[in-house]
Design a protein around this motif. Sequence first.
Motif, PDB file in Angstrom:
ATOM      1  N   LEU A  86      66.981  17.160   2.308  1.00  0.00           N
ATOM      2  CA  LEU A  86      65.803  18.002   2.459  1.00  0.00           C
ATOM      3  C   LEU A  86      65.702  18.962   1.269  1.00  0.00           C
ATOM      4  O   LEU A  86      66.648  19.671   0.936  1.00  0.00           O
ATOM      5  N   CYS A  87      64.531  18.982   0.648  1.00  0.00           N
ATOM      6  CA  CYS A  87      64.255  19.879  -0.466  1.00  0.00           C
ATOM      7  C   CYS A  87      63.058  20.739  -0.075  1.00  0.00           C
ATOM      8  O   CYS A  87      62.043  20.222   0.396  1.00  0.00           O
ATOM      9  N   VAL A  88      63.169  22.053  -0.241  1.00  0.00           N
ATOM     10  CA  VAL A  88      62.100  22.968   0.159  1.00  0.00           C
ATOM     11  C   VAL A  88      61.847  23.973  -0.964  1.00  0.00           C
ATOM     12  O   VAL A  88      62.785  24.563  -1.495  1.00  0.00           O
ATOM     13  N   THR A  89      60.583  24.149  -1.299  1.00  0.00           N
ATOM     14  CA  THR A  89      60.150  25.188  -2.223  1.00  0.00           C
ATOM     15  C   THR A  89      59.517  26.289  -1.390  1.00  0.00           C
ATOM     16  O   THR A  89      58.717  26.008  -0.498  1.00  0.00           O
ATOM     17  N   VAL A  90      59.882  27.540  -1.673  1.00  0.00           N
ATOM     18  CA  VAL A  90      59.361  28.684  -0.933  1.00  0.00           C
ATOM     19  C   VAL A  90      58.643  29.605  -1.912  1.00  0.00           C
ATOM     20  O   VAL A  90      59.225  30.015  -2.918  1.00  0.00           O
ATOM     21  N   GLU A  91      57.388  29.921  -1.602  1.00  0.00           N
ATOM     22  CA  GLU A  91      56.600  30.817  -2.456  1.00  0.00           C
ATOM     23  C   GLU A  91      55.834  31.803  -1.583  1.00  0.00           C
ATOM     24  O   GLU A  91      55.610  31.552  -0.404  1.00  0.00           O
ATOM     25  N   ASP A  92      55.431  32.906  -2.204  1.00  0.00           N
ATOM     26  CA  ASP A  92      54.505  33.828  -1.552  1.00  0.00           C
ATOM     27  C   ASP A  92      53.423  34.165  -2.572  1.00  0.00           C
ATOM     28  O   ASP A  92      53.285  33.457  -3.577  1.00  0.00           O
ATOM     29  N   GLY A  93      52.664  35.203  -2.355  1.00  0.00           N
ATOM     30  CA  GLY A  93      51.594  35.570  -3.268  1.00  0.00           C
ATOM     31  C   GLY A  93      52.064  35.896  -4.670  1.00  0.00           C
ATOM     32  O   GLY A  93      51.291  35.831  -5.627  1.00  0.00           O
ATOM     33  N   ASP A  94      53.350  36.221  -4.823  1.00  0.00           N
ATOM     34  CA  ASP A  94      53.924  36.505  -6.137  1.00  0.00           C
ATOM     35  C   ASP A  94      54.416  35.243  -6.840  1.00  0.00           C
ATOM     36  O   ASP A  94      54.800  35.296  -7.993  1.00  0.00           O
ATOM     37  N   GLY A  95      54.459  34.136  -6.136  1.00  0.00           N
ATOM     38  CA  GLY A  95      55.005  32.900  -6.688  1.00  0.00           C
ATOM     39  C   GLY A  95      56.371  32.628  -6.070  1.00  0.00           C
ATOM     40  O   GLY A  95      56.595  32.867  -4.887  1.00  0.00           O
ATOM     41  N   GLN A  96      57.279  32.118  -6.879  1.00  0.00           N
ATOM     42  CA  GLN A  96      58.624  31.812  -6.393  1.00  0.00           C
ATOM     43  C   GLN A  96      59.445  33.102  -6.375  1.00  0.00           C
ATOM     44  O   GLN A  96      60.206  33.398  -7.284  1.00  0.00           O
ATOM     45  N   PHE A  97      59.288  33.839  -5.293  1.00  0.00           N
ATOM     46  CA  PHE A  97      59.870  35.183  -5.204  1.00  0.00           C
ATOM     47  C   PHE A  97      61.390  35.179  -5.235  1.00  0.00           C
ATOM     48  O   PHE A  97      61.996  36.187  -5.604  1.00  0.00           O
ATOM     49  N   LEU A  98      62.033  34.076  -4.885  1.00  0.00           N
ATOM     50  CA  LEU A  98      63.494  34.035  -4.975  1.00  0.00           C
ATOM     51  C   LEU A  98      63.933  34.120  -6.435  1.00  0.00           C
ATOM     52  O   LEU A  98      64.919  34.785  -6.753  1.00  0.00           O
ATOM     53  N   ARG A 134      60.072  18.172   1.070  1.00  0.00           N
ATOM     54  CA  ARG A 134      60.121  16.759   0.735  1.00  0.00           C
ATOM     55  C   ARG A 134      61.534  16.245   0.948  1.00  0.00           C
ATOM     56  O   ARG A 134      62.490  17.019   1.007  1.00  0.00           O
ATOM     57  N   SER A 135      61.620  14.963   1.046  1.00  0.00           N
ATOM     58  CA  SER A 135      62.905  14.314   1.220  1.00  0.00           C
ATOM     59  C   SER A 135      63.332  13.741  -0.123  1.00  0.00           C
ATOM     60  O   SER A 135      62.567  13.036  -0.781  1.00  0.00           O
TER      61      SER A 135
END
Length: 109
Positions: free
Chosen positions: A82-94, A17-18
């Motif tokens: 620019l705002c980015v959320t990154v997830e995988d099957g575990d959720g927010q892995f970061l 999202r912006s």
Amino acid sequence: TGVDPNPNMDTVHLKLRSLDGQPLNFGGLNKRLQELSAGYPWYQDDLCLNSADVRVLVGDGVEDEWFIVGLVLRLTHEIKDLCVTVEDGDGQFLLIEAAEHLPAWLEPE
């Protein structure tokens, strides 16, 4: 944002999202991604930002997952709104990876 309601351990989920409310320029984002990832040997799907909600199949390519994080980090440094959320099957892995370094008062929610 919580855990993906349709978890797939082989998928990285990006939400873009912006911060200034302006529409995202996906053509420009993809052009920059092509420059940054030129020559990278993707295990499954390569990263293509064609909407604000992107899923990338990484399969067993954990390196792809971290490469995507690096690309997103670079893009968010270059494009300040620019705002980015990154997830995988575990959720927010970061956050999961950083858990040992977070202050004790911080709650999972």
